[in-house]
Scaffold this active site. Structure first.
Site, PDB file in Angstrom:
ATOM      1  CB  ALA A   1     -45.915 -18.892 -29.391  1.00 57.74           C
ATOM      2  CB  CYS A   2     -47.245 -13.316 -27.896  1.00 57.52           C
ATOM      3  SG  CYS A   2     -47.326 -13.148 -26.407  1.00 57.52           S
ATOM      4  N   PRO A   3     -44.000 -13.117 -28.092  1.00 57.75           N
ATOM      5  CG  PRO A   3     -42.968 -11.347 -29.213  1.00 57.75           C
ATOM      6  CD  PRO A   3     -44.260 -12.015 -29.108  1.00 57.75           C
TER       7      PRO A   3
ATOM      8  CB  THR B   1     -49.604 -16.692 -25.712  1.00 63.13           C
ATOM      9  OG1 THR B   1     -48.544 -16.190 -26.120  1.00 63.13           O
ATOM     10  CG2 THR B   1     -49.552 -18.391 -25.748  1.00 63.13           C
TER      11      THR B   1
ATOM     12  N   GLY C   1     -45.453 -14.196 -24.007  1.00 59.16           N
ATOM     13  CA  GLY C   1     -46.081 -15.047 -23.478  1.00 59.16           C
ATOM     14  C   GLY C   1     -47.030 -14.806 -22.496  1.00 59.16           C
TER      15      GLY C   1
END
Length: 463
Positions: A9-11, A17, A13
């Site tokens: 998950a990345c900020p 991700t 998305g």
């Protein structure tokens, strides 16, 4: 055979991700290892891990910069890293996870069913890390920012001031974008920061604190402070307020929301709000009155930050800073940040064309994909190249992005849309000086590409 699970998950998305998930899956296939990867991106949760799968797994890899409900993995061996690490070193993460000792057997409720019940019971375990809490809020806020910003930009198709005429489509688009989406931006940021810290009991005080920050004029900075304040107040109350067992159910739906909202609201009104408003007003006035030299310096710094870690903490800090200023009608930093974020993937694509002897066939193919990612303002397209040769690639792309950011600020370019890359240029009036903006991107791309062509070593001929 040992089975692994992973969550990425990345900020935003968008890119990290899925690139991290693909990297883990590809490496696991090559090694003949059974792995399932849950992605928590912009489209939501995909391949969600079940309680049974968690109980059966040997270890869990968490490659994330936002909240992933890691309390559900309580009692399992966990390897926890930033999302970019899964892209750069998937083999190392898999080996580390395999080397983890198996979880100790439970003294009661042993077996698979007992582990499942334990995972359910401890799903609400507290999560740590200020950066992750902040990025959880940013991740929730971004869809509002992007949708609202693009709708505002579309309202300018009919003229830069067409929205002032009531009853027109331009006015409706402006009302949706600025009157609704942007008004929710700070409350959602604060609410999800608080949710990341204290789970559901933190949501109400976080949302209220964020709304008060907007009403007071404390802006996104006030929203961030309100989110952390609400989250930690609610978390403290969860841990320290004791009630009779038959009344425990009132804590998360009545007692904590009531008390934490009151504390957060009163602190924002009487203690925190006005000083933060003063800081935000000062920052806004300073940015609006920047001289050419200071504007160039700011663009240089923001541009370099966008390329330094390509979607990592510095990149997201520069982007969040610029997005927060949109609500204050400061549009210059947003232009510099988006242009600088487009430059690294475009530069690597260009470098693979002008210095073919320094890139493998696989890298040249990746360069074609990077060109599309660059045009769409997805800086992460440069990551595979930076991971393979960081000491040459990263300084080269920082230089180009810094030049682009500085030129954008020097030409006093403003951008009213927070995303979209080159495609935003097709929206009339979204960018005030389209030609100068395009020139800034081209020059920065050339600077990075030429540096790469010089610094990269030619490929060694195969024996």
């Amino acid at each position: 055979m040992k089975k692994l699970l992973a969550v990425t998950a990345c900020p935003t998305g968008v890119a990290h991700t899925y690139m991290a998930a693909e990297s883990l899956l590809k490496t696991a296939r090559e090694k003949g290892i059974d792995i399932k990867v849950e992605t928590r991106g912009a489209v939501g949760v995909e391949n969600e891990l079940s309680d049974t799968e968690i109980a059966e797994a040997h270890a869990i890899i968490i490659a994330a910069d936002t909240d992933v409900l890691e309390g559900r993995f309580a009692g399992k061996p966990v390897v926890k890293v930033p999302v970019a690490q899964a892209i750069k070193n998937p083999a190392g993460l898999i080996e580390e996870a395999l080397d983890k000792p198996a979880a100790a057997p439970q003294s009661s409720n042993s077996g698979l069913a007992g582990q499942v019940e334990k995972a359910k019971a401890e799903r609400g375990a507290a999560r740590k890390g200020a950066y992750k809490h902040l990025m959880t809020g940013v991740s929730a806020m971004l869809p509002l920012v992007v949708a609202g910003g693009l709708l505002i930009a579309l309202s300018f198709v009919f003229g830069i001031e067409a929205f002032k005429e009531e009853g027109t489509l331009a006015a409706a688009l402006m009302n949706i974008g600025k009157g609704a989406a942007f008004q929710m931006m700070v409350p959602i940021l604060a609410g999800f920061i608080a949710f990341s810290i204290a789970e559901k009991p933190g949501m109400a005080p976080g949302l209220v604190g964020g709304m008060l920050a907007s009403q007071i004029g404390a802006g996104f900075l006030g929203g961030i402070i309100a989110g952390f304040l609400a989250g930690y107040v609610a978390k403290w109350m969860k841990q320290h307020i004791k009630m009779p067992r038959n009344l425990e159910g009132l804590k998360p739906i009545l007692i904590i929301p009531l008390l934490a909202t009151a504390v957060t609201g009163l602190m924002m009104i009487y203690v925190i709000g006005e000083p933060i408003k003063y800081v935000m007003d000062g920052l806004t006035n300073w940015l609006q009155a920047l001289g050419t030299t200071n504007a160039i310096l700011l663009g240089l710094i923001l541009g370099g930050m966008m390329a330094f870690d390509m979607g990592g903490p510095l990149n997201k800090t520069a982007y969040t800073f610029s997005v927060g200023l949109l609500a204050s009608n400061v549009y210059g930093p947003m232009a510099a940040v988006m242009a600088a974020g487009m430059t690294p993937p475009l530069a690597l694509w260009l470098a693979t064309l002008i210095a073919k002897n320094k890139f493998t066939t696989e890298e040249r193919d990746a360069g074609k994909a990077a060109s599309v990612l660059g045009l769409a303002f997805i800086t992460e397209g440069a990551i595979p190249f930076a991971a393979g040769d960081p000491f040459r690639v990263i300084p080269s792309i920082i230089a180009g992005s810094a030049v682009t950011g500085a030129m954008s600020m020097m030409f006093d370019i403003t951008l009213r849309a927070p995303h979209g890359g080159a495609f935003v240029l097709a929206i009339p009036n979204a960018v005030n000086h389209v030609a100068w903006y395009a020139l800034s991107i081209v020059v920065g791309t050339l600077v990075s590409a030429l540096l790469l062509a010089v610094l990269k070593k030619p490929l060694q001929p195969k024996s």
